[in-house]
Scaffold this active site. Structure first.
Site, PDB file in Angstrom:
ATOM      1  N   CYS A 135       0.835  -1.199   0.000  1.00 35.34           N
ATOM      2  CA  CYS A 135       0.000   0.000   0.000  1.00 35.34           C
ATOM      3  C   CYS A 135       0.874   1.254   0.000  1.00 35.34           C
ATOM      4  CB  CYS A 135      -0.931  -0.043   1.220  1.00 35.34           C
ATOM      5  SG  CYS A 135      -1.752   1.509   1.591  1.00 35.34           S
ATOM      6  N   GLU A 207      -3.850  -4.712  -4.430  1.00 37.58           N
ATOM      7  CA  GLU A 207      -3.716  -3.346  -4.957  1.00 37.58           C
ATOM      8  C   GLU A 207      -4.259  -3.305  -6.391  1.00 37.58           C
ATOM      9  OE1 GLU A 207      -2.730  -0.264  -3.844  1.00 37.58           O
ATOM     10  OE2 GLU A 207      -2.820  -1.153  -1.861  1.00 37.58           O
TER      11      GLU A 207
HETATM   12  C1  LIG Z   1      -6.039   0.891  -1.879  1.00 37.73           C
HETATM   13  C2  LIG Z   1      -4.984   1.816  -1.384  1.00 37.73           C
HETATM   14  N1  LIG Z   1      -3.682   1.414  -1.390  1.00 37.73           N
HETATM   15  C3  LIG Z   1      -2.730   2.275  -0.937  1.00 37.73           C
HETATM   16  C4  LIG Z   1      -3.019   3.503  -0.470  1.00 37.73           C
HETATM   17  C5  LIG Z   1      -1.927   4.466   0.015  1.00 37.73           C
HETATM   18  N2  LIG Z   1      -1.982   4.609   1.422  1.00 37.73           N
HETATM   19  C6  LIG Z   1      -4.341   3.900  -0.507  1.00 37.73           C
HETATM   20  N3  LIG Z   1      -4.723   5.114  -0.092  1.00 37.73           N
HETATM   21  N4  LIG Z   1      -5.327   3.053  -0.976  1.00 37.73           N
END
Ligand SMILES: Cc1ncc(CN)c(N)n1
Length: 223
Positions: A135, A207
């Site tokens: 993430c 992701e």
């Molecule tokens: C799904 C997702 N992945 C990562 C991030 C980054 N923190 C986010 N805001 N959202």
């Protein structure tokens, strides 16, 4: 080779697919449909509410004061900086904070956050860190890659998103998480490294699924 270098090298194919996803590319060239971005913002807000809890669990699972402090800072930055971006976007879309708070997770959001929380609650600190890392790391890389495109930071909608994730502050937080996983992986037997790699691979895959879910605006079958 550090453990993060090993991960980066081995997972290049899925990593590149994330960067090449039409949602990501559409933010870069400004062609992304605003309705899709609106859908993403709401789901991402729901996602971050649960994701932030991983940092709290990280502090619980650590005995090192410096690590505990950094997890507390990550929790604060997610709730009060990253999610402020979402609140600002929501206001532009005419969505109230109450509506944001009441939004329900889509199937992919629910599966992704539950997988991470399950891993964090039942696994070691290294497993928790492997779960949360894609993430931070992939957004920092995507932000930096998009920010190199000409004029992209000035885009009236996607510019602020790109500025946040390409910022030095966000990059430094991602780097700290990478360093932590490297330290925790040091000296671990291969069987444990394979387990960490599997967790990292799964959240990297999630992701991708998250971009796909947002692009297709996927919800439950009865909604
Ligand atoms: C799904 C997702 N992945 C990562 C991030 C980054 N923190 C986010 N805001 N959202």
């Amino acid at each position: 080779m550090t453990f993060s270098e090993r991960l980066y090298e081995r997972l290049q194919p899925i990593w590149r697919r994330n960067h090449a996803h039409p949602f990501v590319q559409g933010m870069g060239d400004g062609t992304l449909d605003l309705e899709k971005f609106r859908f993403y913002m709401i789901q991402d807000y729901v996602y971050l509410k649960d994701y932030a809890k991983l940092f709290a669990l990280g502090a619980v699972k650590s005995d090192d004061l410096a690590v505990m402090g950094k997890f507390a800072a990550l929790l604060d930055s997610t709730l009060n900086e990253e999610m402020s971006l979402h609140r600002a976007y929501a206001a532009r879309f005419g969505i109230t904070v109450e509506e944001l708070e009441q939004a329900k997770p889509s199937p992919v959001t629910l599966a992704y956050t539950h997988y991470m929380l399950h891993t964090a609650q039942n696994g070691s600190l290294a497993e928790l860190t492997a779960a949360l890392l894609p993430c931070m790391w992939s957004y920092s890389e995507i932000g930096k890659e998009l920010s190199r495109l000409p004029g992209v930071s000035e885009h009236s909608y996607y510019g602020d998103w790109i500025k946040m994730y390409s910022s030095e502050e966000f990059g430094a937080l991602a780097q700290w998480c990478i360093g932590l996983l490297d330290r925790l992986a040091e000296g671990k037997p291969e069987s444990e490294l394979i387990r960490l790699e599997e967790i990292f691979l799964n959240t990297t895959r999630y992701e991708y699924l998250f971009w796909e879910m947002a692009y297709r605006m996927e919800s439950w079958p009865d909604e």
